[in-house]
Motif scaffolding. Structure first.
Motif, mmCIF file in Angstrom:
data_model
loop_
_atom_site.group_PDB
_atom_site.id
_atom_site.type_symbol
_atom_site.label_atom_id
_atom_site.label_comp_id
_atom_site.label_asym_id
_atom_site.label_seq_id
_atom_site.Cartn_x
_atom_site.Cartn_y
_atom_site.Cartn_z
ATOM 1 N N THR A 24 0.835 -1.210 0.000
ATOM 2 C CA THR A 24 0.000 0.000 0.000
ATOM 3 C C THR A 24 0.870 1.261 0.000
ATOM 4 O OG1 THR A 24 -0.106 -0.069 2.412
ATOM 5 C CG2 THR A 24 -1.977 -1.024 1.230
ATOM 6 N N TYR A 38 5.224 4.816 7.766
ATOM 7 C CA TYR A 38 3.924 4.626 8.439
ATOM 8 C C TYR A 38 3.982 5.081 9.899
ATOM 9 C CZ TYR A 38 0.928 2.548 4.859
ATOM 10 O OH TYR A 38 0.121 2.369 3.769
ATOM 11 N N GLY A 65 -10.783 3.174 1.435
ATOM 12 C CA GLY A 65 -9.515 2.654 0.891
ATOM 13 C C GLY A 65 -8.650 2.112 2.014
ATOM 14 N N ASP A 87 -12.948 -0.814 0.752
ATOM 15 C CA ASP A 87 -11.878 -0.801 -0.244
ATOM 16 C C ASP A 87 -12.475 -1.161 -1.591
ATOM 17 O OD1 ASP A 87 -8.656 -0.655 0.120
ATOM 18 O OD2 ASP A 87 -9.185 -1.794 -1.667
ATOM 19 N N ASP A 109 -16.123 1.476 -4.459
ATOM 20 C CA ASP A 109 -15.318 2.428 -5.244
ATOM 21 C C ASP A 109 -15.894 3.797 -4.906
ATOM 22 O OD1 ASP A 109 -14.259 4.170 -7.066
ATOM 23 O OD2 ASP A 109 -14.727 2.957 -8.828
ATOM 24 N N PHE A 130 -6.953 7.957 3.532
ATOM 25 C CA PHE A 130 -5.514 8.234 3.564
ATOM 26 C C PHE A 130 -4.834 7.643 2.330
ATOM 27 C CE2 PHE A 130 -6.843 8.142 8.075
ATOM 28 C CZ PHE A 130 -6.542 9.460 8.395
HETATM 29 C C1 LIG Z 1 -2.067 3.711 -1.277
HETATM 30 S S1 LIG Z 1 -3.194 2.532 -0.665
HETATM 31 C C2 LIG Z 1 -3.564 3.215 0.950
HETATM 32 C C3 LIG Z 1 -4.195 2.212 1.887
HETATM 33 C C4 LIG Z 1 -4.477 2.736 3.285
HETATM 34 N N1 LIG Z 1 -5.392 3.841 3.278
HETATM 35 C C5 LIG Z 1 -3.180 3.149 3.925
HETATM 36 O O1 LIG Z 1 -2.878 4.347 3.951
HETATM 37 O O2 LIG Z 1 -2.447 2.253 4.379
HETATM 38 C C6 LIG Z 1 -4.672 2.939 -1.552
HETATM 39 C C7 LIG Z 1 -5.852 2.062 -1.152
HETATM 40 O O3 LIG Z 1 -7.042 2.623 -1.709
HETATM 41 C C8 LIG Z 1 -7.771 1.633 -2.396
HETATM 42 N N2 LIG Z 1 -8.467 2.345 -3.492
HETATM 43 C C9 LIG Z 1 -7.941 2.812 -4.641
HETATM 44 N N3 LIG Z 1 -8.877 3.455 -5.359
HETATM 45 C C10 LIG Z 1 -10.025 3.408 -4.622
HETATM 46 C C11 LIG Z 1 -11.346 3.875 -4.827
HETATM 47 N N4 LIG Z 1 -11.683 4.537 -5.941
HETATM 48 N N5 LIG Z 1 -12.285 3.638 -3.879
HETATM 49 C C12 LIG Z 1 -11.941 2.956 -2.746
HETATM 50 N N6 LIG Z 1 -10.717 2.462 -2.498
HETATM 51 C C13 LIG Z 1 -9.756 2.694 -3.423
HETATM 52 C C14 LIG Z 1 -6.731 0.618 -2.850
HETATM 53 O O4 LIG Z 1 -7.265 -0.652 -3.088
HETATM 54 C C15 LIG Z 1 -5.764 0.638 -1.680
HETATM 55 O O5 LIG Z 1 -6.139 -0.255 -0.677
#
Ligand SMILES: C[S@@+](CC[C@H](N)C(=O)[O-])C[C@H]1O[C@@H](n2cnc3c(N)ncnc32)[C@H](O)[C@@H]1O
Length: 270
Positions: A24, A38, A65, A87, A109, A130
């Motif tokens: 991530t 982190y 997410g 997510d 989404d 985040f």
């Molecule tokens: C960079 S990672 C960050 C994960 C977590 N928030 C963290 O900071 O550890 C981005 C996350 O957002 C999810 N994601 C990406 N696009 C998204 C969307 N349109 N709606 C919901 N989740 C999304 C991805 O699957 C991933 O788990």
């Protein structure tokens, strides 16, 4: 503008191959450096949340997410009464449901036109996202995301999220768009939000995408190339930079990299 392929597929493949904090996070910098990044995020986010909402007892939180659940742990630790996550990927939702059997997780989404039926009638006191919104590469879906957050929040609820908030033109790549601060501010205002605060999440430990400062750019190049040299180098680089980053983020008013924004929902949007 839309330069996206299928964001769900991209994240599903990425997290299925590496469901961890470097999956991530900033993948090429190694697990160890990502752990230090982190740790910084944990300190900065807690610092700001505790200033905004000293008592989370009775507060319902919805995290967008959620990835591996790093911020689910944080909200639970901070004492929020109800913590739910979401997510875009099956792999994250499935793992999160196993890891936190008492918490609810939705496949969502956040950029879709309308919220799914299970969420249309739900309202939360705090919503977090985040390092998620800059992965929405389609501009219409970005606006949908902010509008969906408005619908999911109670009046006077808090929205906390990270972004790069550029002072120059947007930077577009296949899976990330860093948008201009003024554009994000406008979308938030059009969607009934008041911006309360914007603070740096990183000063030197992450890509300085919002500056032309040569020293910061060269420092970042050096950090990146050192952290990539293997586990030991990744750990030592993060370990040395961590205390310095804590000091810099507590002093700096503007950051050259990812920042945290805290908004309040003032009104319902149509
Ligand atoms: C960079 S990672 C960050 C994960 C977590 N928030 C963290 O900071 O550890 C981005 C996350 O957002 C999810 N994601 C990406 N696009 C998204 C969307 N349109 N709606 C919901 N989740 C999304 C991805 O699957 C991933 O788990």
């Amino acid at each position: 503008m839309n330069n996206s392929s299928d964001p769900g597929e991209y994240w599903q493949n990425r997290l299925a191959a590496n469901y961890s904090l470097d999956g991530t996070g900033f993948q090429t910098l190694g697990k160890q450096y990502n752990r230090w990044m982190y740790r910084i995020r944990n300190v900065i986010v807690k610092r700001v949340i505790q200033r905004m909402e000293s008592d989370l007892n009775g507060k319902e939180v919805f995290d967008i997410g959620s990835g591996t659940g790093f911020y689910i742990d944080m909200w639970i630790e901070l004492g929020a009464s109800g913590v739910r996550g979401s997510d875009i990927t099956d792999v994250a939702v499935m793992n999160l449901r196993q890891k936190y059997p008492s918490n609810q997780f939705f496949k969502l989404d956040i950029g879709q036109d309308e919220l799914p039926d299970q969420l249309t009638a739900r309202k939360f006191d705090i919503i977090s996202a985040f390092d998620v919104l800059f992965h929405i590469t389609d501009d219409v879906r970005y606006q949908n995301a902010i509008s969906n957050v408005n619908h999911l929040l109670r009046k006077d609820g808090i929205f906390v999220f990270s972004e790069n908030f550029l002072h120059h033109d947007a930077l577009r790549s296949p899976h990330q768009v860093s948008r201009q601060l003024v554009l994000i501010e406008r979308i938030l205002q059009e969607n009934g939000f008041k911006i309360l605060e914007r603070i740096p999440m990183f000063v030197i430990m992450n890509a300085p995408v919002d500056t032309n400062n040569r020293i910061l750019q060269s420092t970042w190049k050096l950090i990146k190339s050192t952290a990539k040299k293997g586990k030991f180098a990744s750990n030592v680089t993060g370990c040395i930079l961590y205390p310095l980053e804590l000091i810099l983020t507590s002093i700096a008013k503007e950051g050259p990299s990812t920042e945290l924004m805290i908004c309040k929902k003032l009104q319902e949007c149509s």
